[in-house]
Scaffold this motif. Structure first.
Motif, PDB file in Angstrom:
ATOM      1  N   SER A 250      -5.726   0.881 -20.956  1.00 60.96           N
ATOM      2  CA  SER A 250      -4.295   1.175 -20.830  1.00 60.96           C
ATOM      3  C   SER A 250      -3.852   2.331 -21.719  1.00 60.96           C
ATOM      4  CB  SER A 250      -3.462  -0.074 -21.117  1.00 60.96           C
ATOM      5  OG  SER A 250      -3.723  -0.553 -22.412  1.00 60.96           O
ATOM      6  N   ASP A 251      -4.420   2.479 -22.916  1.00 54.16           N
ATOM      7  CA  ASP A 251      -4.040   3.595 -23.799  1.00 54.16           C
ATOM      8  C   ASP A 251      -4.447   4.933 -23.191  1.00 54.16           C
ATOM      9  OD1 ASP A 251      -2.959   1.863 -25.657  1.00 54.16           O
ATOM     10  OD2 ASP A 251      -4.759   1.842 -26.919  1.00 54.16           O
ATOM     11  N   ARG A 252      -5.672   5.012 -22.698  1.00 56.79           N
ATOM     12  CA  ARG A 252      -6.156   6.270 -22.085  1.00 56.79           C
ATOM     13  C   ARG A 252      -5.364   6.577 -20.817  1.00 56.79           C
ATOM     14  NH1 ARG A 252      -7.632  11.122 -21.961  1.00 56.79           N
ATOM     15  NH2 ARG A 252      -9.487  11.690 -20.809  1.00 56.79           N
ATOM     16  N   ARG A 253      -5.069   5.556 -20.018  1.00 52.01           N
ATOM     17  CA  ARG A 253      -4.291   5.755 -18.794  1.00 52.01           C
ATOM     18  C   ARG A 253      -2.903   6.305 -19.129  1.00 52.01           C
ATOM     19  NH1 ARG A 253      -4.198   4.715 -13.459  1.00 52.01           N
ATOM     20  NH2 ARG A 253      -6.226   3.756 -13.426  1.00 52.01           N
ATOM     21  N   GLU A 254      -2.276   5.780 -20.181  1.00 54.46           N
ATOM     22  CA  GLU A 254      -0.943   6.265 -20.572  1.00 54.46           C
ATOM     23  C   GLU A 254      -1.001   7.704 -21.064  1.00 54.46           C
ATOM     24  OE1 GLU A 254       2.994   6.724 -21.029  1.00 54.46           O
ATOM     25  OE2 GLU A 254       1.969   5.155 -19.904  1.00 54.46           O
ATOM     26  N   LEU A 255      -2.036   8.062 -21.803  1.00 49.36           N
ATOM     27  CA  LEU A 255      -2.196   9.451 -22.251  1.00 49.36           C
ATOM     28  C   LEU A 255      -2.346  10.384 -21.052  1.00 49.36           C
ATOM     29  CD1 LEU A 255      -2.581  11.531 -24.502  1.00 49.36           C
ATOM     30  CD2 LEU A 255      -5.014  10.944 -24.511  1.00 49.36           C
ATOM     31  N   ILE A 256      -3.165   9.980 -20.099  1.00 49.14           N
ATOM     32  CA  ILE A 256      -3.349  10.791 -18.887  1.00 49.14           C
ATOM     33  C   ILE A 256      -2.032  10.895 -18.133  1.00 49.14           C
ATOM     34  CG2 ILE A 256      -4.435  10.796 -16.598  1.00 49.14           C
ATOM     35  CD1 ILE A 256      -6.965   9.720 -18.075  1.00 49.14           C
ATOM     36  N   ARG A 257      -1.308   9.803 -18.052  1.00 49.88           N
ATOM     37  CA  ARG A 257      -0.003   9.798 -17.373  1.00 49.88           C
ATOM     38  C   ARG A 257       0.925  10.851 -17.989  1.00 49.88           C
ATOM     39  NH1 ARG A 257       3.566   6.720 -14.392  1.00 49.88           N
ATOM     40  NH2 ARG A 257       5.542   6.209 -15.371  1.00 49.88           N
ATOM     41  N   GLN A 258       0.984  10.900 -19.300  1.00 50.91           N
ATOM     42  CA  GLN A 258       1.841  11.894 -19.968  1.00 50.91           C
ATOM     43  C   GLN A 258       1.345  13.321 -19.683  1.00 50.91           C
ATOM     44  OE1 GLN A 258       4.752  11.032 -21.222  1.00 50.91           O
ATOM     45  NE2 GLN A 258       4.148   8.959 -20.646  1.00 50.91           N
ATOM     46  N   ASN A 259       0.034  13.504 -19.678  1.00 51.36           N
ATOM     47  CA  ASN A 259      -0.528  14.835 -19.421  1.00 51.36           C
ATOM     48  C   ASN A 259      -0.292  15.294 -17.988  1.00 51.36           C
ATOM     49  OD1 ASN A 259      -1.426  15.149 -22.031  1.00 51.36           O
ATOM     50  ND2 ASN A 259      -3.470  14.385 -21.599  1.00 51.36           N
ATOM     51  N   VAL A 260      -0.381  14.378 -17.024  1.00 51.98           N
ATOM     52  CA  VAL A 260      -0.173  14.802 -15.640  1.00 51.98           C
ATOM     53  C   VAL A 260       1.290  15.138 -15.388  1.00 51.98           C
ATOM     54  CG1 VAL A 260      -2.230  13.642 -14.753  1.00 51.98           C
ATOM     55  CG2 VAL A 260      -0.025  12.465 -14.626  1.00 51.98           C
ATOM     56  N   PHE A 261       2.210  14.457 -16.079  1.00 53.36           N
ATOM     57  CA  PHE A 261       3.618  14.843 -15.984  1.00 53.36           C
ATOM     58  C   PHE A 261       3.805  16.285 -16.448  1.00 53.36           C
ATOM     59  CE2 PHE A 261       5.088  10.215 -16.531  1.00 53.36           C
ATOM     60  CZ  PHE A 261       5.438  10.085 -15.201  1.00 53.36           C
ATOM     61  N   LYS A 262       3.180  16.626 -17.576  1.00 57.10           N
ATOM     62  CA  LYS A 262       3.281  17.989 -18.118  1.00 57.10           C
ATOM     63  C   LYS A 262       2.690  19.004 -17.144  1.00 57.10           C
ATOM     64  CE  LYS A 262       2.982  16.477 -22.909  1.00 57.10           C
ATOM     65  NZ  LYS A 262       2.097  16.374 -24.086  1.00 57.10           N
ATOM     66  N   ASN A 263       1.546  18.673 -16.552  1.00 58.20           N
ATOM     67  CA  ASN A 263       0.926  19.601 -15.610  1.00 58.20           C
ATOM     68  C   ASN A 263       1.825  19.827 -14.399  1.00 58.20           C
ATOM     69  OD1 ASN A 263      -1.389  21.252 -14.679  1.00 58.20           O
ATOM     70  ND2 ASN A 263      -1.380  19.749 -13.031  1.00 58.20           N
ATOM     71  N   ALA A 264       2.394  18.771 -13.864  1.00 54.54           N
ATOM     72  CA  ALA A 264       3.262  18.896 -12.690  1.00 54.54           C
ATOM     73  C   ALA A 264       4.485  19.754 -13.007  1.00 54.54           C
ATOM     74  CB  ALA A 264       3.687  17.516 -12.199  1.00 54.54           C
ATOM     75  N   ALA A 265       4.966  19.678 -14.231  1.00 58.24           N
ATOM     76  CA  ALA A 265       6.153  20.441 -14.623  1.00 58.24           C
ATOM     77  C   ALA A 265       5.908  21.952 -14.610  1.00 58.24           C
ATOM     78  CB  ALA A 265       6.633  19.991 -16.001  1.00 58.24           C
ATOM     79  N   ARG A 266       4.639  22.365 -14.602  1.00 61.57           N
ATOM     80  CA  ARG A 266       4.333  23.812 -14.532  1.00 61.57           C
ATOM     81  C   ARG A 266       4.760  24.408 -13.201  1.00 61.57           C
ATOM     82  NH1 ARG A 266      -1.163  25.653 -14.626  1.00 61.57           N
ATOM     83  NH2 ARG A 266      -1.687  23.860 -13.329  1.00 61.57           N
TER      84      ARG A 266
END
Length: 179
Positions: free
Chosen positions: A143-159
């Motif tokens: 769950s910790d790694r999944r949440e980190l990835i979740r935050q990173n994919v939000f940032k990528n999409a915002a590009r």
């Protein structure tokens, strides 16, 4: 309560849907996923392959879904898988990431760039083993790694946004026309 793999798009050859279906069969056998949800048409060859593999109840097709309901599909899934051998730009990757969904895609053409490089899990070879390895690694994240990835994919999409796209397109036209 089920692990769902999502895939969107047509079934033209470069999308590698038979590879996805066969890979899902192996993922299902491992107990890592329950359903493959395909948003798009089902061809006769895919229907035949699904029947041969005995996956009629585990592979669900939706076609003609309203664009406004796509976020519901992304939100219900555990991973978006794009097995294409080539793409110009893959909007479903950005849409999935905007919903916080991890992405598994190939390391071909524009896909790693669109997916943000390290933000996605890249399939190294167009083989069942490579697809299975990448997808299972995402489905088994803690769950910790999944949440980190979740935050990173939000940032990528915002590009990616339509205002910036329009600004860059206008700049190209202005340069070409010497305005």
């Amino acid at each position: 309560d089920k692990k769902i793999i999502l895939n969107l798009g047509s079934e033209i050859a470069r999308k590698q849907i038979p590879l996805l279906i066969r890979s899902f069969g192996e993922i299902k056998k491992s107990g890592s996923a329950d359903l493959l949800l395909r948003h798009g048409e089902k061809t006769e060859s895919s229907a035949k392959l699904i029947n041969e593999l005995g996956l009629e109840k585990e592979i669900i097709y939706r076609n003609g879904t309203l664009e406004g309901t796509l976020p519901d599909y992304y939100s219900a899934a555990d991973v978006l898988v794009v097995t294409s051998s080539e793409e110009g730009f893959c909007l479903p990757i950005i849409e999935a990431m905007a919903c916080g969904l991890p992405v598994v895609t190939t390391n071909r053409t524009s896909l790693p760039e669109v997916a943000g490089g390290a933000e996605a899990f890249l399939i190294q070879d167009l083989t069942i083993g490579s697809v299975v390895k990448a997808v299972v690694s995402v489905l088994n994240l803690d769950s910790d790694r999944r949440e980190l990835i979740r935050q990173n994919v939000f940032k990528n999409a915002a590009r990616f946004n339509w205002n910036e796209s329009a600004r860059q397109t206008l700049a190209i036209y202005q340069k070409i026309l010497n305005i």
